[in-house]
Design a protein around this motif. Sequence first.
Motif, PDB file in Angstrom:
ATOM      1  N   GLU A 138       0.838  -1.198   0.000  1.00 58.19           N
ATOM      2  CA  GLU A 138       0.000   0.000   0.000  1.00 58.19           C
ATOM      3  C   GLU A 138       0.879   1.257   0.000  1.00 58.19           C
ATOM      4  O   GLU A 138       1.009   1.943   1.000  1.00 58.19           O
ATOM      5  CB  GLU A 138      -0.946   0.001   1.199  1.00 58.19           C
ATOM      6  CG  GLU A 138      -2.007  -1.089   1.157  1.00 58.19           C
ATOM      7  CD  GLU A 138      -3.043  -0.924   2.254  1.00 58.19           C
ATOM      8  OE1 GLU A 138      -3.747   0.116   2.282  1.00 58.19           O
ATOM      9  OE2 GLU A 138      -3.140  -1.840   3.102  1.00 58.19           O
ATOM     10  N   ASN A 139       1.474   1.523  -1.148  1.00 55.85           N
ATOM     11  CA  ASN A 139       2.309   2.717  -1.291  1.00 55.85           C
ATOM     12  C   ASN A 139       1.450   3.969  -1.418  1.00 55.85           C
ATOM     13  O   ASN A 139       0.468   3.976  -2.157  1.00 55.85           O
ATOM     14  CB  ASN A 139       3.187   2.615  -2.540  1.00 55.85           C
ATOM     15  CG  ASN A 139       4.370   1.697  -2.343  1.00 55.85           C
ATOM     16  OD1 ASN A 139       4.840   1.505  -1.232  1.00 55.85           O
ATOM     17  ND2 ASN A 139       4.867   1.131  -3.432  1.00 55.85           N
ATOM     18  N   TYR A 140       1.848   5.013  -0.704  1.00 58.31           N
ATOM     19  CA  TYR A 140       1.200   6.313  -0.846  1.00 58.31           C
ATOM     20  C   TYR A 140       2.266   7.366  -1.119  1.00 58.31           C
ATOM     21  O   TYR A 140       3.403   7.263  -0.650  1.00 58.31           O
ATOM     22  CB  TYR A 140       0.409   6.681   0.411  1.00 58.31           C
ATOM     23  CG  TYR A 140      -0.865   5.879   0.563  1.00 58.31           C
ATOM     24  CD1 TYR A 140      -2.010   6.222  -0.149  1.00 58.31           C
ATOM     25  CD2 TYR A 140      -0.914   4.779   1.414  1.00 58.31           C
ATOM     26  CE1 TYR A 140      -3.179   5.481  -0.021  1.00 58.31           C
ATOM     27  CE2 TYR A 140      -2.079   4.032   1.539  1.00 58.31           C
ATOM     28  CZ  TYR A 140      -3.209   4.392   0.824  1.00 58.31           C
ATOM     29  OH  TYR A 140      -4.359   3.651   0.944  1.00 58.31           O
ATOM     30  N   MET A 141       1.890   8.381  -1.866  1.00 61.27           N
ATOM     31  CA  MET A 141       2.821   9.436  -2.219  1.00 61.27           C
ATOM     32  C   MET A 141       3.185  10.253  -0.989  1.00 61.27           C
ATOM     33  O   MET A 141       2.332  10.538  -0.149  1.00 61.27           O
ATOM     34  CB  MET A 141       2.198  10.332  -3.287  1.00 61.27           C
ATOM     35  CG  MET A 141       1.806   9.581  -4.553  1.00 61.27           C
ATOM     36  SD  MET A 141       0.857  10.579  -5.722  1.00 61.27           S
ATOM     37  CE  MET A 141       2.155  11.601  -6.398  1.00 61.27           C
ATOM     38  N   GLN A 142       4.461  10.635  -0.891  1.00 61.96           N
ATOM     39  CA  GLN A 142       4.955  11.423   0.234  1.00 61.96           C
ATOM     40  C   GLN A 142       5.351  12.814  -0.248  1.00 61.96           C
ATOM     41  O   GLN A 142       6.050  12.946  -1.261  1.00 61.96           O
ATOM     42  CB  GLN A 142       6.166  10.738   0.874  1.00 61.96           C
ATOM     43  CG  GLN A 142       5.887   9.330   1.360  1.00 61.96           C
ATOM     44  CD  GLN A 142       4.803   9.288   2.422  1.00 61.96           C
ATOM     45  OE1 GLN A 142       4.908   9.956   3.455  1.00 61.96           O
ATOM     46  NE2 GLN A 142       3.760   8.504   2.191  1.00 61.96           N
ATOM     47  N   PHE A 143       4.904  13.850   0.463  1.00 62.42           N
ATOM     48  CA  PHE A 143       5.218  15.200   0.005  1.00 62.42           C
ATOM     49  C   PHE A 143       6.554  15.699   0.549  1.00 62.42           C
ATOM     50  O   PHE A 143       7.141  16.644   0.031  1.00 62.42           O
ATOM     51  CB  PHE A 143       4.096  16.181   0.378  1.00 62.42           C
ATOM     52  CG  PHE A 143       4.060  16.606   1.815  1.00 62.42           C
ATOM     53  CD1 PHE A 143       4.727  17.749   2.223  1.00 62.42           C
ATOM     54  CD2 PHE A 143       3.356  15.878   2.752  1.00 62.42           C
ATOM     55  CE1 PHE A 143       4.702  18.151   3.542  1.00 62.42           C
ATOM     56  CE2 PHE A 143       3.317  16.272   4.074  1.00 62.42           C
ATOM     57  CZ  PHE A 143       3.996  17.412   4.475  1.00 62.42           C
ATOM     58  N   ARG A 144       7.086  15.037   1.596  1.00 62.68           N
ATOM     59  CA  ARG A 144       8.350  15.490   2.192  1.00 62.68           C
ATOM     60  C   ARG A 144       9.464  14.501   1.859  1.00 62.68           C
ATOM     61  O   ARG A 144       9.360  13.312   2.149  1.00 62.68           O
ATOM     62  CB  ARG A 144       8.206  15.643   3.704  1.00 62.68           C
ATOM     63  CG  ARG A 144       9.472  16.174   4.384  1.00 62.68           C
ATOM     64  CD  ARG A 144       9.258  16.417   5.866  1.00 62.68           C
ATOM     65  NE  ARG A 144       8.330  17.506   6.089  1.00 62.68           N
ATOM     66  CZ  ARG A 144       7.131  17.372   6.659  1.00 62.68           C
ATOM     67  NH1 ARG A 144       6.745  16.186   7.070  1.00 62.68           N
ATOM     68  NH2 ARG A 144       6.345  18.414   6.827  1.00 62.68           N
ATOM     69  N   HIS A 145      10.541  15.021   1.253  1.00 64.45           N
ATOM     70  CA  HIS A 145      11.675  14.192   0.856  1.00 64.45           C
ATOM     71  C   HIS A 145      12.961  14.762   1.439  1.00 64.45           C
ATOM     72  O   HIS A 145      13.168  15.975   1.423  1.00 64.45           O
ATOM     73  CB  HIS A 145      11.816  14.166  -0.679  1.00 64.45           C
ATOM     74  CG  HIS A 145      10.801  13.321  -1.373  1.00 64.45           C
ATOM     75  ND1 HIS A 145       9.446  13.423  -1.122  1.00 64.45           N
ATOM     76  CD2 HIS A 145      10.938  12.352  -2.314  1.00 64.45           C
ATOM     77  CE1 HIS A 145       8.800  12.556  -1.887  1.00 64.45           C
ATOM     78  NE2 HIS A 145       9.678  11.901  -2.616  1.00 64.45           N
ATOM     79  N   ILE A 146      13.815  13.874   1.920  1.00 68.79           N
ATOM     80  CA  ILE A 146      15.135  14.322   2.333  1.00 68.79           C
ATOM     81  C   ILE A 146      15.957  14.605   1.082  1.00 68.79           C
ATOM     82  O   ILE A 146      15.783  13.956   0.043  1.00 68.79           O
ATOM     83  CB  ILE A 146      15.842  13.284   3.226  1.00 68.79           C
ATOM     84  CG1 ILE A 146      16.100  11.979   2.481  1.00 68.79           C
ATOM     85  CG2 ILE A 146      15.054  13.026   4.494  1.00 68.79           C
ATOM     86  CD1 ILE A 146      16.951  10.983   3.255  1.00 68.79           C
ATOM     87  N   ASP A 147      16.836  15.584   1.158  1.00 69.85           N
ATOM     88  CA  ASP A 147      17.686  15.950   0.026  1.00 69.85           C
ATOM     89  C   ASP A 147      19.081  16.239   0.565  1.00 69.85           C
ATOM     90  O   ASP A 147      19.415  17.383   0.895  1.00 69.85           O
ATOM     91  CB  ASP A 147      17.110  17.169  -0.710  1.00 69.85           C
ATOM     92  CG  ASP A 147      17.810  17.426  -2.040  1.00 69.85           C
ATOM     93  OD1 ASP A 147      18.945  16.933  -2.208  1.00 69.85           O
ATOM     94  OD2 ASP A 147      17.212  18.099  -2.903  1.00 69.85           O
ATOM     95  N   ASP A 148      19.893  15.191   0.669  1.00 73.76           N
ATOM     96  CA  ASP A 148      21.229  15.346   1.245  1.00 73.76           C
ATOM     97  C   ASP A 148      22.150  16.163   0.349  1.00 73.76           C
ATOM     98  O   ASP A 148      23.124  16.750   0.830  1.00 73.76           O
ATOM     99  CB  ASP A 148      21.844  13.965   1.510  1.00 73.76           C
ATOM    100  CG  ASP A 148      21.211  13.271   2.709  1.00 73.76           C
ATOM    101  OD1 ASP A 148      20.513  13.956   3.485  1.00 73.76           O
ATOM    102  OD2 ASP A 148      21.405  12.047   2.864  1.00 73.76           O
TER     103      ASP A 148
END
Length: 291
Positions: A138-148
């Motif tokens: 059950e994948n759902y889209m995530q609005f927050r992403h880490i960006d190293d």
Amino acid sequence: SPMSFMEEPQNCNRISMETLAGHEEWSNFCKRNVTFDFNKTVLQTIREAPTDYILIDLSELRFALLRCTFTDGSSCLLTAVKYQKTLAEECMKNNGAPAGIVCYEEWKPTPEEMQDTIRRYAAFLSELYDEKHIIVVENYMQFRHIDDHAQRFHEYSCTGIRNQNEKLAQCFDYLKEFLPAAHYIRMPDHCLGDAGHLWGKDPLHFTDTYYRYLYQAIRIIIDEAQDKEQRMDALRDMYSAHFALLEKQKRMEYYIAGIGGNENLLTDGSFETAHLPKDDPRKQWYTSFSK
């Protein structure tokens, strides 16, 4: 998208890998998926190579659809990702070559059409597999992403993500109605995307930790243990706590990176004295971070 690959007629043989040879920038993986979409050969491919378990999600339902008309008068749905769009536009400029498309338009399914497609998809899977050997992520889209790389969080539009996730949630509910005995792997809370993902930045490209979670969840499912549900719940709780901690850790890392070694930024929160040397009597250190 299931909306595309479940469409009749199947096995149409419209294009081949050679048709796409001119697109050297496309990987063979992408080209294969484009041919699957055009030719409606996904179901045939699954039938020809049955496995002990099958692992699916409904992520591709997030994409729009194209209704394409071909030179012979036939038409079909295509998933409106950049490869199919590029090919359709190329055909429009070259009198249908190389894939035979003479026109296309965006097509939006109704909830009833989407439900019927998932019903037929579930029926197809049930023909080949015992329901207990079907694993649904059950994948759902995530609005927050880490960006190293950028040393900050990358965030998508909350409204757009919410609307897409509501559609995915409805489709998962349909699937649970038609495949009630299948295994469903729920996402942990506080899950994060990864802007540095191998396949690029996307609301459905997650941190490596999420894929480790899925691997462990699948191992529990195929282990056939009696306490399977309890172990799955415990695993999800553990990773939910991990993701909450990971977000705090990354916020601290990015904050420190933003400071760039200048501790003068650690003032009383107003930053009005940040330009002063740290031993200036006018500077006060009140924040918990500076203490």
